[in-house]
Design a protein around this motif. Structure first.
Motif, short mmCIF file in Angstrom:
data_model
loop_
_atom_site.label_atom_id
_atom_site.label_comp_id
_atom_site.label_asym_id
_atom_site.label_seq_id
_atom_site.Cartn_x
_atom_site.Cartn_y
_atom_site.Cartn_z
N LEU A 134 -3.50 3.24 2.42
CA LEU A 134 -4.30 4.12 1.56
C LEU A 134 -4.88 5.28 2.37
O LEU A 134 -5.13 6.36 1.83
CB LEU A 134 -5.44 3.35 0.90
CG LEU A 134 -5.08 2.36 -0.20
CD1 LEU A 134 -6.34 1.74 -0.78
CD2 LEU A 134 -4.26 3.02 -1.29
N LEU A 140 -3.04 -3.03 3.22
CA LEU A 140 -3.01 -2.12 2.09
C LEU A 140 -3.96 -0.95 2.32
O LEU A 140 -3.62 0.21 2.06
CB LEU A 140 -3.40 -2.88 0.81
CG LEU A 140 -3.26 -2.12 -0.51
CD1 LEU A 140 -2.86 -3.07 -1.63
CD2 LEU A 140 -4.57 -1.43 -0.90
N GLY A 169 -10.25 2.98 2.34
CA GLY A 169 -9.17 2.12 2.78
C GLY A 169 -9.22 1.84 4.26
O GLY A 169 -8.99 0.71 4.71
N GLY A 192 0.81 -1.21 0.00
CA GLY A 192 0.00 0.00 0.00
C GLY A 192 0.84 1.26 0.00
O GLY A 192 0.52 2.24 -0.69
#
Length: 411
Positions: A323, A319, A290, A271
């Motif tokens: 984000l 990930l 996210g 990420g």
């Protein structure tokens, strides 16, 4: 062929940022290594399990006390000087911590509190110092590099500590953390002066209130911080408490626990690499999306769906966390008034980490009272609901604060 202007602007090629990156990496490695080293001390018999809990608790207390104080000092003085003195304090306390092994748990507790103070004071100062040494258009890439190092440290610290433990003891390893803190104190450069000249200094409580007022100016920040606090206090705490339990009950092995945490770190590293370059429209909404992906972690533990699905869920969660993290830090550095950035950043760390112990303390009794599955489902629902509500706040779409005055008219 690479554009020379882009190469010159790339933060990874700037010596001042590289020094800052190395300093934050050293502090992160020292921070994450300390619990493992103390755990080894328990195995060696030089520290009791009760003593371990006491030492870690005093470190956490020192961290929580120092975070808002560090934010105040970093806005009042040079961010560089706050990093220097907080790192030196942690470096000086680490040998005392080593000296207390096998002799005095009380001495270790006091030293751990000082280490926690150094750790807490440097966090908002590092955040504000990044904004000083990196140009605005390059901060997302810089923050991605910083968060990549954090995830790399969480991945490497246990293994490195265990490897070094085969050739030396916990006391020597604690001295290694002192060297890491010394590097964190001395490496960063830049930010030699206070961020803004003031006619007179106000009392600490007044300046703290100024930071709160600045935070309230940014509705997206308050909403996002509320969502982050819920996710960490409930989602993160639930998985930390209940993942070991479900790993043993559903799969009969603790290997699922290790695999899930490794997958989470791997997803976070991916990420960080992704978000270093990716700047989508409605970046704030993507960031909150996210964050909401954390719901997959408790959901994967509700039923015995198979270890591979648990690993996949934790990789996606890692990930998703990055984000959120990188645009979040970048937006704060862009939108918050420079002379109040450290104080606002300290609120971020204080709420995000301050409520985590509450969640850790309440999850187990809640699971006993209402059942593990019900608690996991409730945590998953709140991990989705909190970011979704935050997305409705003004400015949340792009993590931007609406200005009352047009940009070109501002003095």
């Amino acid at each position: 062929m690479t554009d020379p202007l882009k190469r010159r602007r790339n933060p990874l090629l700037r010596p001042d940022f590289v020094r800052l990156w190395c300093g934050t990496t050293a502090s992160g490695l020292a921070t994450w290594a300390m619990p493992f080293i103390l755990g080894l001390a328990v195995l060696h018999g030089s520290l009791s399990a009760v003593g371990l809990g006491l030492v870690l608790a005093t470190r956490t207390a020192g961290f929580l006390v120092a975070v808002p104080l560090g934010g105040l000092l970093a806005d009042r003085h040079s961010r560089r000087s706050v990093v220097l003195w907080s790192g030196l304090a942690a470096a000086a306390a680490s040998p005392v911590l080593a000296a207390g092994l096998g002799t005095s748990t009380a001495l270790m507790a006091v030293a751990a509190a000082v280490v926690g103070v150094g750790q807490g004071a440097c966090r908002p100062a590092f955040q504000a110092l990044t904004a000083e040494v990196v140009a605005p258009e390059d901060r997302q890439q810089a923050n991605a590099a910083l968060t990549f190092s954090v995830r790399g440290v969480t991945f490497l610290a246990p293994g490195l500590t265990a490897l070094l433990a085969t050739v030396t003891g916990p006391g020597t390893l604690l001295l290694v953390t002192a060297a890491l803190w010394l590097a964190a104190a001395l490496l960063p450069r830049g930010g030699g002066t206070a961020p803004a000249e003031r006619p007179a200094r106000s009392p600490f409580h007044v300046e703290f209130a100024e930071g709160l007022t600045e935070a309230r100016r940014h509705a997206w920040f308050l909403a996002g911080l509320g969502a982050l606090t819920v996710v960490i206090a409930l989602g993160y705490s639930a998985t930390n408490v209940l993942l070991p339990l479900t790993s043993r009950e559903h799969y009969g092995t603790e290997a699922v626990l290790a695999g899930a945490l490794t997958a989470y770190t791997g997803g976070a590293l991916a990420g960080a690499l992704l978000v270093a370059r990716w700047k989508p429209r409605a970046q704030g909404w993507w960031a909150l999306f996210g964050l909401g992906l954390y719901a997959l972690a408790p959901l994967s533990l509700v039923f015995p769906v198979g270890a591979v699905w648990v690993f996949a869920a934790y990789a996606v969660v890692g990930l998703g966390v990055e984000l959120f993290n990188v645009p979040w830090f970048t937006a704060a550095q862009r939108e918050v008034a420079p002379d109040k950035l450290a104080r606002v950043s300290s609120l971020d760390f204080l709420f995000a980490y301050g409520f985590a112990p509450v969640g850790l303390a309440l999850i187990a009794p809640a699971a006993q009272a209402f059942g593990v599955q019900n608690v996991l489902l409730a945590c998953a629902a709140l991990c989705v609901l909190a970011p979704a509500l935050a997305a409705l706040a003004p400015g949340a779409r792009d993590f931007r604060t609406r200005r009352a005055t047009p940009e070109h008219l501002r003095g």
